[in-house]
Motif scaffolding. Structure first.
Motif, PDB file in Angstrom:
ATOM      1  N   TRP A   1      -0.079  29.666   3.826  1.00  0.00           N
ATOM      2  CA  TRP A   1       0.151  29.892   2.397  1.00  0.00           C
ATOM      3  C   TRP A   1       1.214  30.967   2.190  1.00  0.00           C
ATOM      4  O   TRP A   1       2.133  30.815   1.375  1.00  0.00           O
ATOM      5  CB  TRP A   1      -1.142  30.285   1.713  1.00  0.00           C
ATOM      6  N   ALA A   2       1.113  32.062   2.921  1.00  0.00           N
ATOM      7  CA  ALA A   2       2.080  33.158   2.780  1.00  0.00           C
ATOM      8  C   ALA A   2       3.481  32.710   3.175  1.00  0.00           C
ATOM      9  O   ALA A   2       4.467  33.049   2.510  1.00  0.00           O
ATOM     10  CB  ALA A   2       1.634  34.343   3.630  1.00  0.00           C
ATOM     11  N   ARG A   3       3.589  31.927   4.232  1.00  0.00           N
ATOM     12  CA  ARG A   3       4.902  31.491   4.714  1.00  0.00           C
ATOM     13  C   ARG A   3       5.575  30.503   3.772  1.00  0.00           C
ATOM     14  O   ARG A   3       6.784  30.292   3.857  1.00  0.00           O
ATOM     15  CB  ARG A   3       4.746  30.852   6.099  1.00  0.00           C
ATOM     16  N   ARG A   4       4.811  29.894   2.880  1.00  0.00           N
ATOM     17  CA  ARG A   4       5.350  28.836   2.022  1.00  0.00           C
ATOM     18  C   ARG A   4       5.707  29.311   0.619  1.00  0.00           C
ATOM     19  O   ARG A   4       5.925  28.493  -0.274  1.00  0.00           O
ATOM     20  CB  ARG A   4       4.348  27.665   1.971  1.00  0.00           C
ATOM     21  N   ASP A   5       5.814  30.615   0.456  1.00  0.00           N
ATOM     22  CA  ASP A   5       6.172  31.141  -0.860  1.00  0.00           C
ATOM     23  C   ASP A   5       7.523  30.592  -1.329  1.00  0.00           C
ATOM     24  O   ASP A   5       7.692  30.252  -2.504  1.00  0.00           O
ATOM     25  CB  ASP A   5       6.211  32.674  -0.809  1.00  0.00           C
ATOM     26  N   TYR A   6       8.491  30.493  -0.439  1.00  0.00           N
ATOM     27  CA  TYR A   6       9.819  29.993  -0.828  1.00  0.00           C
ATOM     28  C   TYR A   6       9.725  28.574  -1.379  1.00  0.00           C
ATOM     29  O   TYR A   6      10.394  28.233  -2.358  1.00  0.00           O
ATOM     30  CB  TYR A   6      10.765  30.022   0.371  1.00  0.00           C
ATOM     31  N   TYR A   7       8.882  27.758  -0.774  1.00  0.00           N
ATOM     32  CA  TYR A   7       8.754  26.368  -1.210  1.00  0.00           C
ATOM     33  C   TYR A   7       8.087  26.283  -2.577  1.00  0.00           C
ATOM     34  O   TYR A   7       8.437  25.419  -3.387  1.00  0.00           O
ATOM     35  CB  TYR A   7       7.964  25.576  -0.175  1.00  0.00           C
ATOM     36  N   ARG A   8       7.136  27.176  -2.842  1.00  0.00           N
ATOM     37  CA  ARG A   8       6.534  27.201  -4.175  1.00  0.00           C
ATOM     38  C   ARG A   8       7.557  27.646  -5.214  1.00  0.00           C
ATOM     39  O   ARG A   8       7.575  27.134  -6.345  1.00  0.00           O
ATOM     40  CB  ARG A   8       5.301  28.109  -4.190  1.00  0.00           C
ATOM     41  N   ARG A   9       8.431  28.570  -4.845  1.00  0.00           N
ATOM     42  CA  ARG A   9       9.492  28.978  -5.772  1.00  0.00           C
ATOM     43  C   ARG A   9      10.492  27.844  -5.989  1.00  0.00           C
ATOM     44  O   ARG A   9      10.998  27.655  -7.097  1.00  0.00           O
ATOM     45  CB  ARG A   9      10.199  30.236  -5.248  1.00  0.00           C
ATOM     46  N   PHE A  10      10.767  27.086  -4.936  1.00  0.00           N
ATOM     47  CA  PHE A  10      11.638  25.908  -5.071  1.00  0.00           C
ATOM     48  C   PHE A  10      11.001  24.924  -6.056  1.00  0.00           C
ATOM     49  O   PHE A  10      11.671  24.375  -6.939  1.00  0.00           O
ATOM     50  CB  PHE A  10      11.830  25.253  -3.704  1.00  0.00           C
ATOM     51  N   ALA A  11       9.692  24.688  -5.913  1.00  0.00           N
ATOM     52  CA  ALA A  11       8.993  23.767  -6.798  1.00  0.00           C
ATOM     53  C   ALA A  11       9.010  24.257  -8.244  1.00  0.00           C
ATOM     54  O   ALA A  11       9.200  23.467  -9.177  1.00  0.00           O
ATOM     55  CB  ALA A  11       7.553  23.575  -6.319  1.00  0.00           C
ATOM     56  N   ARG A  12       8.824  25.564  -8.440  1.00  0.00           N
ATOM     57  CA  ARG A  12       8.866  26.106  -9.806  1.00  0.00           C
ATOM     58  C   ARG A  12      10.249  25.914 -10.419  1.00  0.00           C
ATOM     59  O   ARG A  12      10.394  25.560 -11.589  1.00  0.00           O
ATOM     60  CB  ARG A  12       8.490  27.592  -9.809  1.00  0.00           C
ATOM     61  N   GLN A  13      11.289  26.176  -9.613  1.00  0.00           N
ATOM     62  CA  GLN A  13      12.658  26.011 -10.110  1.00  0.00           C
ATOM     63  C   GLN A  13      12.913  24.551 -10.482  1.00  0.00           C
ATOM     64  O   GLN A  13      13.517  24.246 -11.518  1.00  0.00           O
ATOM     65  CB  GLN A  13      13.649  26.462  -9.030  1.00  0.00           C
ATOM     66  N   MET A  14      12.438  23.649  -9.664  1.00  0.00           N
ATOM     67  CA  MET A  14      12.699  22.225  -9.855  1.00  0.00           C
ATOM     68  C   MET A  14      11.883  21.644 -11.009  1.00  0.00           C
ATOM     69  O   MET A  14      12.383  20.823 -11.777  1.00  0.00           O
ATOM     70  CB  MET A  14      12.373  21.471  -8.561  1.00  0.00           C
TER      71      MET A  14
END
Length: 380
Positions: free
Chosen positions: A312-325
């Motif tokens: 979960w911690a390592r995937r913060d960037y991907y959650r931010r990508f999803a929020r941006q998208m």
């Protein structure tokens, strides 16, 4: 009513639970594993697809016997361009998944049509009152309390179609966003199976979890009509809704799936934050558990909680990508982030799918025509 004792009880015979049972049986044939599934078949009605780079080399032997179809490369199609990417793509059909499990596990170790109603780290009580005792229990029944997470939804409906004639499609297409992109964030997937058979799936991202089967079905028919294909029959359909995580309270979500109970799959928060799929995570956690010496309930909980927390911690960037998208970009333009992503270096795309982006990759995604804001690569 007292039931069987075992070393490991797995609740849920879907992808994550089934792969765990396969890995445990392969690595620890001397231990007894029981797989419990409420439905009559294991794996449901699905076609799971994955890119070769999604899977760790050590996990591939677990998946290879399950593969139905494979393609040496795949394509993406956007309004601005189309591109072939040189990575193998594979698909697993759930009927083969069910057969493989029944082939390697003793018949008495697979309990289908049996619903679990109470679960602890060492016991499972079934709806008919049967109590199964185990050294350890792993819950793979699907998501916990999703209200604890900030979500969008990836919805899909797909059918295997038999056409009146050959289709001439030679390469799998995982994204075809060329048609009516202004209607919203949606695209088609197309997998050629035989000269007159295709699997076509309609995929869309939306902020609400309702699934309109008729609308999805109409888009599939219209997509076939674009190419001049006439559909003779359809079979082996699938439909579903996957959570796309933008943010949330991981610890509360983990506990919502059962206090002190080990978990895998959606229930543990292990799924791709942008694509929603869980096959790579399912294979990794299956191998993790199968290789562990201690299958006691507390040990399995500690092992899988630590693994899920780190992921979960390592995937913060991907959650931010999803929020941006999905939240910070107008709906009609959301596909442009993927359009920009898939125009980049092929190896970067492979690492994106596998959730292995490094600092340099994140920087590249924020520069030039990259899809992310320039400040995004500075955050961890």
């Amino acid at each position: 009513m007292s039931g069987p004792n075992c070393d490991l009880a797995i609740i849920g015979g879907g992808l994550s639970g089934g792969l765990l049972a396969l890995a445990a049986r392969r690595e620890r044939p001397d231990r007894r594993v029981i797989l419990i599934e409420a439905a009559p078949a294991l794996g449901g009605a699905h076609l799971w697809s994955f890119i070769d780079s999604d899977i760790e080399p050590e996990d591939k032997p677990l998946l290879e016997p399950l593969i139905n179809y494979g393609w040496r490369a795949f394509s993406v199609v956007f309004p601005l361009y189309k591109r072939a990417l040189p990575f193998p793509l594979y698909s697993i059909r759930s009927d083969r998944f069910d057969a493989a499990l029944r082939e390697v596990m003793p018949a008495e170790s697979i309990l289908t049509g049996r619903r679990a109603v109470a679960v602890s780290p060492t016991e499972v009580r079934l709806e008919d009152g049967t109590l199964i005792s185990a050294r350890g229990v792993v819950d793979a029944r699907g998501p916990g309390d999703l209200s604890l997470l900030d979500l969008h939804w990836r919805k899909f409906v797909g059918y295997e179609l038999t056409l009146d004639g050959p289709h001439s499609v030679r390469r799998a297409t995982i994204i075809d966003a060329a048609a009516d992109p202004a209607e919203g964030f949606q695209f088609m997937t197309m997998l050629p199976i035989e000269t007159d058979r295709l699997f076509i799936e309609d995929i869309r991202y939306e902020a609400w979890p309702d699934l309109d089967m008729n609308d999805h079905g109409a888009r599939i028919v219209n997509h076939a009509a674009r190419f001049g294909w006439r559909i003779r029959s359809s079979a082996r359909g699938q439909a579903g809704i996957l959570p796309i995580v933008l943010d949330g309270d991981f610890e509360s979500y983990w506990r919502s799936g059962g206090e002190g109970v080990a978990k895998v799959g959606l229930r543990s928060g292990l799924f791709h934050p942008i694509l929603g799929n869980s096959l790579g995570d399912a294979a990794r956690t299956a191998q993790l558990v199968a290789g562990a010496d201690d299958w006691s309930g507390p040990a399995l909980h500690a092992l899988l909680h630590a693994h899920a927390t780190k992921s979960w911690a390592r995937r913060d960037y991907y959650r931010r990508f999803a929020r941006q998208m999905l939240r910070e970009t107008p709906v009609a333009g959301s596909y442009k982030m993927l359009e920009s992503l898939y125009a980049m270096d092929a190896d970067l795309i492979a690492r994106f799918h596998a959730m292995k982006l490094g600092f340099t990759d994140r920087m590249a995604l924020s520069l030039g025509e990259g899809p992310m804001p320039v400040t995004a690569f500075l955050k961890r």
